[in-house]
Design an enzyme around this catalytic site. Structure first.
Site, PDB file in Angstrom:
ATOM      1  N   LYS A  66       0.815  -1.191   0.000  1.00 36.21           N
ATOM      2  CA  LYS A  66       0.000   0.000   0.000  1.00 36.21           C
ATOM      3  C   LYS A  66       0.857   1.251   0.000  1.00 36.21           C
ATOM      4  O   LYS A  66       0.404   2.315  -0.405  1.00 36.21           O
ATOM      5  CB  LYS A  66      -0.879   0.024   1.263  1.00 36.21           C
ATOM      6  CG  LYS A  66      -1.935  -1.045   1.364  1.00 36.21           C
ATOM      7  CD  LYS A  66      -2.619  -0.863   2.748  1.00 36.21           C
ATOM      8  CE  LYS A  66      -3.681  -1.895   3.000  1.00 36.21           C
ATOM      9  NZ  LYS A  66      -4.228  -1.783   4.367  1.00 36.21           N
ATOM     10  N   GLU A 104       7.818   2.126  -6.003  1.00 34.08           N
ATOM     11  CA  GLU A 104       7.851   1.648  -4.615  1.00 34.08           C
ATOM     12  C   GLU A 104       8.194   2.819  -3.695  1.00 34.08           C
ATOM     13  O   GLU A 104       9.072   3.632  -4.011  1.00 34.08           O
ATOM     14  CB  GLU A 104       8.905   0.531  -4.550  1.00 34.08           C
ATOM     15  CG  GLU A 104       9.351   0.063  -3.192  1.00 34.08           C
ATOM     16  CD  GLU A 104       8.337  -0.763  -2.445  1.00 34.08           C
ATOM     17  OE1 GLU A 104       7.351  -0.154  -1.991  1.00 34.08           O
ATOM     18  OE2 GLU A 104       8.523  -1.988  -2.307  1.00 34.08           O
ATOM     19  N   ASP A 161      14.565  -0.700   1.389  1.00 35.90           N
ATOM     20  CA  ASP A 161      15.583  -0.713   2.455  1.00 35.90           C
ATOM     21  C   ASP A 161      16.542  -1.881   2.346  1.00 35.90           C
ATOM     22  O   ASP A 161      17.621  -1.722   1.819  1.00 35.90           O
ATOM     23  CB  ASP A 161      15.020  -0.414   3.845  1.00 35.90           C
ATOM     24  CG  ASP A 161      14.129  -1.474   4.435  1.00 35.90           C
ATOM     25  OD1 ASP A 161      13.876  -2.484   3.766  1.00 35.90           O
ATOM     26  OD2 ASP A 161      13.705  -1.268   5.586  1.00 35.90           O
ATOM     27  N   THR A 162      16.191  -3.070   2.782  1.00 36.99           N
ATOM     28  CA  THR A 162      17.159  -4.163   2.647  1.00 36.99           C
ATOM     29  C   THR A 162      17.344  -4.546   1.180  1.00 36.99           C
ATOM     30  O   THR A 162      18.347  -5.137   0.804  1.00 36.99           O
ATOM     31  CB  THR A 162      16.687  -5.412   3.417  1.00 36.99           C
ATOM     32  OG1 THR A 162      15.442  -5.834   2.837  1.00 36.99           O
ATOM     33  CG2 THR A 162      16.497  -5.117   4.890  1.00 36.99           C
ATOM     34  N   GLY A 163      16.350  -4.218   0.366  1.00 31.75           N
ATOM     35  CA  GLY A 163      16.405  -4.581  -1.049  1.00 31.75           C
ATOM     36  C   GLY A 163      15.895  -5.992  -1.318  1.00 31.75           C
ATOM     37  O   GLY A 163      15.731  -6.401  -2.461  1.00 31.75           O
ATOM     38  N   PHE A 188      13.303   4.418  11.015  1.00 22.78           N
ATOM     39  CA  PHE A 188      11.955   4.041  10.608  1.00 22.78           C
ATOM     40  C   PHE A 188      11.112   5.293  10.418  1.00 22.78           C
ATOM     41  O   PHE A 188      10.910   6.059  11.349  1.00 22.78           O
ATOM     42  CB  PHE A 188      11.311   3.093  11.621  1.00 22.78           C
ATOM     43  CG  PHE A 188      10.146   2.354  11.033  1.00 22.78           C
ATOM     44  CD1 PHE A 188      10.349   1.247  10.213  1.00 22.78           C
ATOM     45  CD2 PHE A 188       8.848   2.775  11.263  1.00 22.78           C
ATOM     46  CE1 PHE A 188       9.276   0.577   9.650  1.00 22.78           C
ATOM     47  CE2 PHE A 188       7.769   2.110  10.701  1.00 22.78           C
ATOM     48  CZ  PHE A 188       7.988   1.007   9.884  1.00 22.78           C
ATOM     49  N   ASP A 213       3.486   3.302   6.476  1.00 17.09           N
ATOM     50  CA  ASP A 213       2.798   2.992   7.725  1.00 17.09           C
ATOM     51  C   ASP A 213       3.690   2.359   8.772  1.00 17.09           C
ATOM     52  O   ASP A 213       4.802   1.909   8.502  1.00 17.09           O
ATOM     53  CB  ASP A 213       1.657   2.017   7.449  1.00 17.09           C
ATOM     54  CG  ASP A 213       2.182   0.600   7.204  1.00 17.09           C
ATOM     55  OD1 ASP A 213       3.098   0.440   6.374  1.00 17.09           O
ATOM     56  OD2 ASP A 213       1.700  -0.330   7.879  1.00 17.09           O
TER      57      ASP A 213
HETATM   58  N1  HPA Z   1       8.717   2.958   7.232  1.00 14.06           N
HETATM   59  C1  HPA Z   1       7.591   2.332   6.827  1.00 14.06           C
HETATM   60  N2  HPA Z   1       7.600   1.191   6.139  1.00 14.06           N
HETATM   61  C2  HPA Z   1       8.807   0.661   5.864  1.00 14.06           C
HETATM   62  C3  HPA Z   1      10.001   1.255   6.270  1.00 14.06           C
HETATM   63  C4  HPA Z   1       9.955   2.474   6.997  1.00 14.06           C
HETATM   64  O1  HPA Z   1      10.974   3.078   7.412  1.00 14.06           O
HETATM   65  N3  HPA Z   1      11.010   0.464   5.822  1.00 14.06           N
HETATM   66  C5  HPA Z   1      10.409  -0.559   5.174  1.00 14.06           C
HETATM   67  N4  HPA Z   1       9.089  -0.477   5.190  1.00 14.06           N
HETATM   68 MG    MG Z   2       4.206  -1.223   5.715  1.00 11.27          MG
END
Ligand code: HPA
Ligand code: MG
Length: 226
Positions: free
Chosen positions: A77, A142, A146-148, A195, A202
């Protein structure tokens, strides 16, 4: 290409780089939903800056794609706002120039996070049949890479449908020590490994209704933990 041009190109590829010590803006400098007052630390990236950056990404996309039609694959989402705004800017650009890129948007829903932790497995929720991508120029959109791991798995899945070409737009890319090859062709912002929430991102389904990108507070993490 000279080495300084190469440096410039690398910087452009990383997007707007947000340093590790960036404290964000004080909450009192902006407006945000009152119900999140104690749940966020700061405004990390204001909504207006997000929009300005997306406008530029739209131009990279319009200049890069050779086909006059692209298939936009929006990763839900979290990607819904980024995708809607990016496509809107692509359309505006098309109307104000003679380079009109026709867009068709399709959606895929993925889930890999619980609380603020990445879980190992990639879940494609809903239809995983992407045969409409066959032979097409595809832009995967997207919100955050992050981790890929998620992106790698998704790209592998997309490739099985034999698209003509695939590019990835990521609004945010996290700077991680494990980051090797970049999977993202168009990066909005490179951010530290924190984060963040808001602009459809979210924490357990909360904060999608916040328009700025913000850092969640300890209180917020506790309150919405499951
Ligand atoms: N925030 C929200 N959703 C996520 C994040 C983040 O930092 N990293 C991966 N999914
Ligand atoms: Mg999420």
């Amino acid at each position: 290409m000279s080495s300084s041009q190469q440096m410039d190109e690398m910087k452009v590829k990383r997007g707007i780089v947000i340093k590790d010590d960036w404290p964000g803006y004080n909450l009192d400098l902006f407006t945000y939903p009152e119900h999140y007052h104690d749940d966020i630390e700061n405004v990390y990236i204001p909504h207006g800056v997000i929009m300005d950056r997306i406008e530029r990404l739209a131009r990279y996309v319009t200049e890069d794609f050779e086909d006059s039609k692209i298939m936009v694959l929006c990763v839900l989402k979290g990607g819904y706002k980024f995708c809607a705004d990016l496509v809107e800017f692509i359309k505006v650009l098309g109307r104000s120039s003679n380079r009109y890129l026709e867009t068709r948007v399709e959606f895929i829903r993925l889930k890999s996070y619980l609380n603020d932790q990445s879980t190992e497995d990639l879940h494609i929720i809903g239809s995983s049949d992407l045969s409409f991508l066959h032979g097409k120029s595809v832009l995967v959109v997207e919100a955050i890479v992050d981790t890929g791991k998620t992106m790698k798995a998704l790209l592998k899945h997309v490739e099985t449908f034999e698209p003509k070409m695939v590019k990835v737009a990521g609004l945010l890319v996290k700077r991680l020590p494990t980051m090797t090859e970049s999977l993202t062709d168009y990066v909005g912002f490179e951010i530290p490994n924190r984060f963040v929430v808001g602009y459809a991102l979210d924490y357990n389904e909360y904060f999608r209704d916040l328009n700025h990108i913000c850092v969640i507070s300890k209180t917020g993490k506790m309150k919405y933990k499951i």
